[in-house]
Design a protein around this motif. Structure first.
Motif, PDB file in Angstrom:
ATOM      1  N   ASP A 223      58.388 -39.350  60.287  1.00  0.00           N
ATOM      2  CA  ASP A 223      58.552 -40.584  61.066  1.00  0.00           C
ATOM      3  C   ASP A 223      59.536 -40.475  62.223  1.00  0.00           C
ATOM      4  OD1 ASP A 223      56.743 -41.797  59.345  1.00  0.00           O
ATOM      5  OD2 ASP A 223      58.337 -42.426  57.977  1.00  0.00           O
ATOM      6  N   THR A 224      59.667 -39.304  62.823  1.00  0.00           N
ATOM      7  CA  THR A 224      60.532 -39.145  63.987  1.00  0.00           C
ATOM      8  C   THR A 224      59.979 -38.032  64.872  1.00  0.00           C
ATOM      9  OG1 THR A 224      62.812 -38.899  64.731  1.00  0.00           O
ATOM     10  CG2 THR A 224      62.141 -37.550  62.864  1.00  0.00           C
ATOM     11  N   ILE A 225      60.653 -37.743  65.967  1.00  0.00           N
ATOM     12  CA  ILE A 225      60.216 -36.655  66.835  1.00  0.00           C
ATOM     13  C   ILE A 225      61.053 -35.419  66.570  1.00  0.00           C
ATOM     14  CG2 ILE A 225      59.386 -38.209  68.632  1.00  0.00           C
ATOM     15  CD1 ILE A 225      61.981 -37.463  70.185  1.00  0.00           C
ATOM     16  N   GLY A 226      60.594 -34.288  67.081  1.00  0.00           N
ATOM     17  CA  GLY A 226      61.276 -33.014  66.914  1.00  0.00           C
ATOM     18  C   GLY A 226      60.418 -32.065  66.104  1.00  0.00           C
ATOM     19  N   LEU A 227      60.214 -30.879  66.643  1.00  0.00           N
ATOM     20  CA  LEU A 227      59.309 -29.924  66.012  1.00  0.00           C
ATOM     21  C   LEU A 227      59.997 -28.602  65.723  1.00  0.00           C
ATOM     22  CD1 LEU A 227      56.233 -30.448  68.368  1.00  0.00           C
ATOM     23  CD2 LEU A 227      56.606 -31.477  66.131  1.00  0.00           C
ATOM     24  N   LYS A 228      59.570 -27.972  64.658  1.00  0.00           N
ATOM     25  CA  LYS A 228      59.969 -26.603  64.348  1.00  0.00           C
ATOM     26  C   LYS A 228      58.847 -25.714  64.879  1.00  0.00           C
ATOM     27  CE  LYS A 228      60.822 -23.459  60.543  1.00  0.00           C
ATOM     28  NZ  LYS A 228      60.846 -23.305  59.086  1.00  0.00           N
ATOM     29  N   VAL A 229      59.214 -24.719  65.693  1.00  0.00           N
ATOM     30  CA  VAL A 229      58.247 -23.788  66.267  1.00  0.00           C
ATOM     31  C   VAL A 229      58.176 -22.546  65.391  1.00  0.00           C
ATOM     32  CG1 VAL A 229      57.743 -22.343  68.272  1.00  0.00           C
ATOM     33  CG2 VAL A 229      58.651 -24.646  68.599  1.00  0.00           C
ATOM     34  N   LYS A 230      56.967 -22.092  65.090  1.00  0.00           N
ATOM     35  CA  LYS A 230      56.795 -20.891  64.256  1.00  0.00           C
ATOM     36  C   LYS A 230      55.581 -20.106  64.737  1.00  0.00           C
ATOM     37  CE  LYS A 230      54.500 -23.759  60.819  1.00  0.00           C
ATOM     38  NZ  LYS A 230      54.413 -24.182  59.454  1.00  0.00           N
ATOM     39  N   ASN A 231      55.442 -18.904  64.220  1.00  0.00           N
ATOM     40  CA  ASN A 231      54.312 -18.022  64.545  1.00  0.00           C
ATOM     41  C   ASN A 231      54.160 -17.803  66.053  1.00  0.00           C
ATOM     42  OD1 ASN A 231      53.664 -18.046  61.742  1.00  0.00           O
ATOM     43  ND2 ASN A 231      52.503 -19.925  62.046  1.00  0.00           N
ATOM     44  N   VAL A 232      55.247 -17.461  66.707  1.00  0.00           N
ATOM     45  CA  VAL A 232      55.263 -17.307  68.160  1.00  0.00           C
ATOM     46  C   VAL A 232      54.736 -15.934  68.577  1.00  0.00           C
ATOM     47  CG1 VAL A 232      56.737 -17.248  70.214  1.00  0.00           C
ATOM     48  CG2 VAL A 232      57.211 -18.879  68.374  1.00  0.00           C
ATOM     49  N   SER A 233      53.877 -15.930  69.590  1.00  0.00           N
ATOM     50  CA  SER A 233      53.438 -14.690  70.229  1.00  0.00           C
ATOM     51  C   SER A 233      53.222 -15.000  71.711  1.00  0.00           C
ATOM     52  CB  SER A 233      52.156 -14.154  69.593  1.00  0.00           C
ATOM     53  OG  SER A 233      51.092 -15.054  69.775  1.00  0.00           O
ATOM     54  N   TYR A 234      53.135 -13.951  72.516  1.00  0.00           N
ATOM     55  CA  TYR A 234      52.991 -14.104  73.964  1.00  0.00           C
ATOM     56  C   TYR A 234      51.812 -13.267  74.442  1.00  0.00           C
ATOM     57  CZ  TYR A 234      57.721 -15.901  73.490  1.00  0.00           C
ATOM     58  OH  TYR A 234      58.810 -16.629  73.108  1.00  0.00           O
ATOM     59  N   TYR A 235      51.190 -13.711  75.511  1.00  0.00           N
ATOM     60  CA  TYR A 235      50.142 -12.921  76.132  1.00  0.00           C
ATOM     61  C   TYR A 235      50.053 -13.289  77.609  1.00  0.00           C
ATOM     62  CZ  TYR A 235      47.198 -17.090  75.412  1.00  0.00           C
ATOM     63  OH  TYR A 235      46.689 -18.364  75.411  1.00  0.00           O
ATOM     64  N   LEU A 236      49.404 -12.434  78.360  1.00  0.00           N
ATOM     65  CA  LEU A 236      49.211 -12.684  79.780  1.00  0.00           C
ATOM     66  C   LEU A 236      47.843 -13.322  79.993  1.00  0.00           C
ATOM     67  CD1 LEU A 236      50.574  -9.343  81.289  1.00  0.00           C
ATOM     68  CD2 LEU A 236      51.808 -11.459  80.768  1.00  0.00           C
ATOM     69  N   TYR A 237      47.776 -14.218  80.974  1.00  0.00           N
ATOM     70  CA  TYR A 237      46.520 -14.874  81.301  1.00  0.00           C
ATOM     71  C   TYR A 237      46.347 -14.859  82.816  1.00  0.00           C
ATOM     72  CZ  TYR A 237      42.974 -18.500  81.853  1.00  0.00           C
ATOM     73  OH  TYR A 237      41.844 -19.190  82.197  1.00  0.00           O
ATOM     74  N   ASP A 238      45.280 -14.211  83.278  1.00  0.00           N
ATOM     75  CA  ASP A 238      44.969 -14.173  84.705  1.00  0.00           C
ATOM     76  C   ASP A 238      44.222 -15.455  85.048  1.00  0.00           C
ATOM     77  OD1 ASP A 238      43.637 -13.718  87.251  1.00  0.00           O
ATOM     78  OD2 ASP A 238      44.224 -11.618  87.016  1.00  0.00           O
ATOM     79  N   VAL A 239      44.889 -16.322  85.783  1.00  0.00           N
ATOM     80  CA  VAL A 239      44.362 -17.642  86.092  1.00  0.00           C
ATOM     81  C   VAL A 239      43.094 -17.562  86.932  1.00  0.00           C
ATOM     82  CG1 VAL A 239      44.899 -19.826  87.254  1.00  0.00           C
ATOM     83  CG2 VAL A 239      46.655 -18.680  85.905  1.00  0.00           C
ATOM     84  N   LYS A 240      43.078 -16.717  87.942  1.00  0.00           N
ATOM     85  CA  LYS A 240      41.900 -16.625  88.824  1.00  0.00           C
ATOM     86  C   LYS A 240      40.704 -15.987  88.126  1.00  0.00           C
ATOM     87  CE  LYS A 240      43.838 -17.069  93.339  1.00  0.00           C
ATOM     88  NZ  LYS A 240      43.884 -16.606  94.703  1.00  0.00           N
TER      89      LYS A 240
END
Length: 136
Positions: free
Chosen positions: A74-91
């Motif tokens: 019943d409130t705001i605020g998140l725990k972030v988990k399972n983080v990964s990164y990748y590159l994305y070519d927009v064009k």
């Protein structure tokens, strides 16, 4: 532009003029405001999120993929988990290399609410506190 379903469970933080969400879709536009491409979470799970955290160059975004969990009921605020990164070519609309952390050569996007108040770095203003540092 980042978007998500209307859901309180996707709000990271809120301020009088700032709302940080856990986006499900990122839409990219050119300088004339015309759509170029969009990308959505890789997972169909409701807790999945994706966001732009930096740029390698004018066309290649550094994307952060993660899942979120509500910190308190019943409130705001998140725990972030399972983080990964990748590159994305927009064009090209293509996902590229994956990483466990942001590539060191990326131009990282910082939180706009955390501001260094002067060129000396003596006063640091963030959404939680104002820190004063005495000179040398």
């Amino acid at each position: 532009m980042d978007t998500a379903e209307v859901n309180q469970n996707r709000i990271h933080d809120i301020d009088i003029d700032y709302l940080k969400i856990a986006p499900q879709i990122i839409n990219f536009y050119n300088q004339d405001g015309l759509p170029i491409s969009s990308i959505k979470t890789e997972s169909e799970h409701a807790d999945a999120a994706v966001e732009v955290v930096g740029w390698m160059d004018a066309n290649v975004a550094v994307m952060k993929s993660y899942s979120v969990e509500l910190l308190y009921k019943d409130t705001i605020g998140l725990k972030v988990k399972n983080v990964s990164y990748y590159l994305y070519d927009v064009k090209k609309k293509q996902k590229e290399a994956s990483f466990s952390s942001i590539p060191s050569s990326a131009a990282v996007i910082s939180d706009p609410r955390i501001v260094d108040a002067d060129n000396e770095g003596n006063i640091t203003v963030s959404f939680k506190e104002i820190t004063y540092k005495k000179g040398n």
